[in-house]
Enzyme design. Structure first.
Site, PDB file in Angstrom:
ATOM      1  N   ASP A 309       0.325   7.282   4.111  1.00  0.00           N
ATOM      2  CA  ASP A 309      -0.384   6.277   4.895  1.00  0.00           C
ATOM      3  C   ASP A 309      -1.344   5.488   3.993  1.00  0.00           C
ATOM      4  O   ASP A 309      -1.957   6.042   3.077  1.00  0.00           O
ATOM      5  CB  ASP A 309      -1.160   6.983   6.013  1.00  0.00           C
ATOM      6  CG  ASP A 309      -1.899   6.023   6.915  1.00  0.00           C
ATOM      7  OD1 ASP A 309      -1.247   5.147   7.495  1.00  0.00           O
ATOM      8  OD2 ASP A 309      -3.131   6.160   7.027  1.00  0.00           O
ATOM      9  N   GLU A 356       3.589   3.624   2.472  1.00  0.00           N
ATOM     10  CA  GLU A 356       3.252   2.707   3.567  1.00  0.00           C
ATOM     11  C   GLU A 356       2.523   1.518   2.945  1.00  0.00           C
ATOM     12  O   GLU A 356       1.310   1.487   2.846  1.00  0.00           O
ATOM     13  CB  GLU A 356       2.388   3.423   4.611  1.00  0.00           C
ATOM     14  CG  GLU A 356       2.170   2.631   5.890  1.00  0.00           C
ATOM     15  CD  GLU A 356       0.861   1.858   5.880  1.00  0.00           C
ATOM     16  OE1 GLU A 356       0.934   0.606   5.915  1.00  0.00           O
ATOM     17  OE2 GLU A 356      -0.199   2.479   5.822  1.00  0.00           O
ATOM     18  N   ASP A 409       1.896   1.772  15.202  1.00  0.00           N
ATOM     19  CA  ASP A 409       0.806   0.812  15.384  1.00  0.00           C
ATOM     20  C   ASP A 409       1.270  -0.492  16.024  1.00  0.00           C
ATOM     21  O   ASP A 409       0.433  -1.322  16.388  1.00  0.00           O
ATOM     22  CB  ASP A 409       0.143   0.486  14.038  1.00  0.00           C
ATOM     23  CG  ASP A 409      -0.816   1.572  13.575  1.00  0.00           C
ATOM     24  OD1 ASP A 409      -1.364   2.276  14.432  1.00  0.00           O
ATOM     25  OD2 ASP A 409      -1.020   1.701  12.358  1.00  0.00           O
TER      26      ASP A 409
END
Length: 527
Positions: A309, A356, A409
């Site tokens: 992430d 990511e 998201d």
């Protein structure tokens, strides 16, 4: 085809590798207990993936959730979320009776944490009482070995949770000063006084690890690999910061001197002010990044590949003054860069990561990603701005990449399309080379586009496979409540949708293995 030919290749993906999978958090699985878990429903989900020709299951972070129930604000980087423990398997193990779980009803479509948390805690307390009372004595030496093997993080985490319970969930900085400062005498006294509570926390982690191993073994036997998710930052109210203050940029009162966020971007005109403490990379470098590597190893016990992430923070992170009201005020400060990944590669023997690489990305971020041949992410919902050089358009993909219709998201693809301006809607249909259609057609078209692309791995959220709308969104960035609650129900897991996915996967040659190639291994990634 021999077993070696069918072994899944870990990143970086070779040019001829093609596979696919679905994104679904464990909490979203069907369950009669108000929240998905790693028990029978997870095994059934793996079976469903296999039957649909899928090779990968991606989930969100698995740590114990704190503020806002967010998996990206865990109370520990090493511990698992006790809410994911399966009551069915505790009954199977003789640690609970069927009557212990009877008489409760929960929402089938959303996780009602206010009801689920006390229910699960009561079950775990009952299981602990039964274990201490002599149920399953054969597990006692295994439990003791687990505690010894994981003492480097488990002892601090268990004490942290016991203290948090003693102080009614208060932020650890509001505890008595001698505990905040970790006075050896105060810690020793707390360990004596809270010994039973500490042991119960350790037992829950043991149960979860045992059940998680069963799930991973089942997935491996069925040719399904697991993608985990590692938050870049840690929660300010976590055992990580409390036990390791020297690894973070804190002031003399152990409060963050700067906090994490991102400047204004696609998701927010004010930027996102996350509030996480920021690492002292100099201190971490002097230890050989030991804490970071231990953190990776802990997750690799449960998964095969890790989505990193906020990858861009390895190159540079957005540092915001701790007293700032929005993330607009901040500056980019260099991260550990290549030095970190070289150290990790030397320790693990490989880099089983997906980067990511979304958000405000600068050339140094791409350079770092490509230096270590890490596959990046391509999100189709970001693709249709009308510019042919948009990196999220499939004709711009490289093979060593993972394409998504959307992420946790994003809105569901159907909801995303319904909110698009007319001009951008037309860009979608133009790229698909077909007349404009209905919003009910878009998710299927984007899945088809992802599966037909050059990216080695294609993944869609389950919500897109089922063509669900805004009601099924998992997270709205910048919103502090109401997230992370969506659950699927068994009756909406349409056999037709999974059969269509199987046919598309076969037509797209996303068979999930590469003949005559040996799978990469990762030292210390226990199966």
């Amino acid at each position: 085809m021999c077993d070696d030919d069918r072994r899944i290749h870990l990143p970086p993906f070779p040019p001829e590798y093609r596979a696919s999978g679905l994104l679904l958090h464990v909490t979203s699985l069907p369950s009669p207990y108000g929240i998905g878990d790693v028990g029978p429903a997870a095994l059934a989900w793996v079976d469903r993936l296999r039957a649909a020709g899928q090779s990968w299951w991606q989930a969100l972070p698995l740590g114990p959730t704190g503020y806002g129930d967010s998996p990206y604000q865990p109370l520990s980087s090493f511990a698992g979320n006790g809410l994911l423990i399966s009551p069915d398997w505790l009954i199977e193990d003789g640690l609970l009776r069927a009557s212990d779980v009877a008489g409760h009803s929960f929402s089938e479509t959303a996780v009602a944490y206010d009801a689920v948390v006390p229910f699960k805690h009561r079950l775990l307390e009952t299981a602990w009482t039964n274990f201490k009372g002599g149920a399953r004595p054969d597990l006692a030496p295994v439990f003791e070995q687990f505690c010894d093997d994981h003492a480097h993080w488990l002892e601090d985490y268990a004490l942290f949770r016991a203290l948090k319970a003693r102080f009614n969930g208060a932020y650890y900085l509001d505890w008595p000063a001698e505990l905040v400062q970790r006075s050896p005498a105060a810690l020793a006294q707390a360990r004596r006084e809270l010994a039973s509570q500490i042991a119960r926390v350790c037992f829950a982690q043991f149960l979860l690890a045992r059940q998680g191993a069963r799930l991973k073994e089942h997935a491996q036997r069925n040719g399904v690999r697991l993608i985990g998710d590692l938050p870049f930052f840690v929660s300010p109210d976590s055992s990580d910061v409390w036990a390791n203050p020297e690894l973070f940029l804190l002031d003399e009162h152990r409060r963050p001197s700067v906090v994490a966020g991102v400047p204004p971007d696609y998701f927010s005109s004010q930027g996102q002010l996350w509030g996480n403490p920021i690492y002292d990379w100099g201190a971490l470098r002097r230890t050989g990044y030991r804490w970071c590597i231990d953190r990776l190893r802990a997750l690799l016990v449960h998964v095969d590949v890790i989505r990193l992430d906020h990858f861009r923070a390895f190159a540079a992170a957005w540092h915001v003054p701790a007293d700032a009201r929005t993330a607009k005020t901040g500056q980019w400060v260099a991260g550990p860069g290549a030095d970190f990944f070289a150290a990790v590669q030397a320790e693990l023997g490989g880099l089983p990561f997906i980067a990511e690489d979304l958000g405000v990305i600068t050339p140094d971020v791409y350079a770092l990603r490509d230096q270590f041949r890490l596959p990046g992410m391509r999100v189709l919902q970001f693709a249709f701005d009308g510019h042919s050089d948009n990196p999220y358009l499939p004709h711009n993909y490289v093979s060593n990449a993972v394409v998504y219709t959307g992420t946790h998201d994003n809105p569901t693809t159907r909801g995303w399309y319904e909110d698009l301006p007319d001009a951008e809607r037309q860009h979608v249909w133009n790229y698909l080379k077909r007349p404009a259609g209905k919003s009910s057609e878009v998710a299927e078209e984007l899945i088809r586009l992802a599966w037909s692309s050059a990216a080695a791995l294609a993944i869609a959220p389950l919500q897109d496979l089922l063509n669900l709308g805004p009601e099924a969104r998992m997270n709205v960035p910048g919103r502090s409540d109401g997230n992370w609650r969506w659950r699927t129900r068994e009756e909406i897991l349409s056999a037709r949708a999974f059969q269509a996915l199987r046919e598309l996967t076969k037509a797209s040659r996303r068979v999930g293995y590469v003949g005559n190639l040996r799978a990469s291994g990762v030292a210390g990634a226990a199966s």
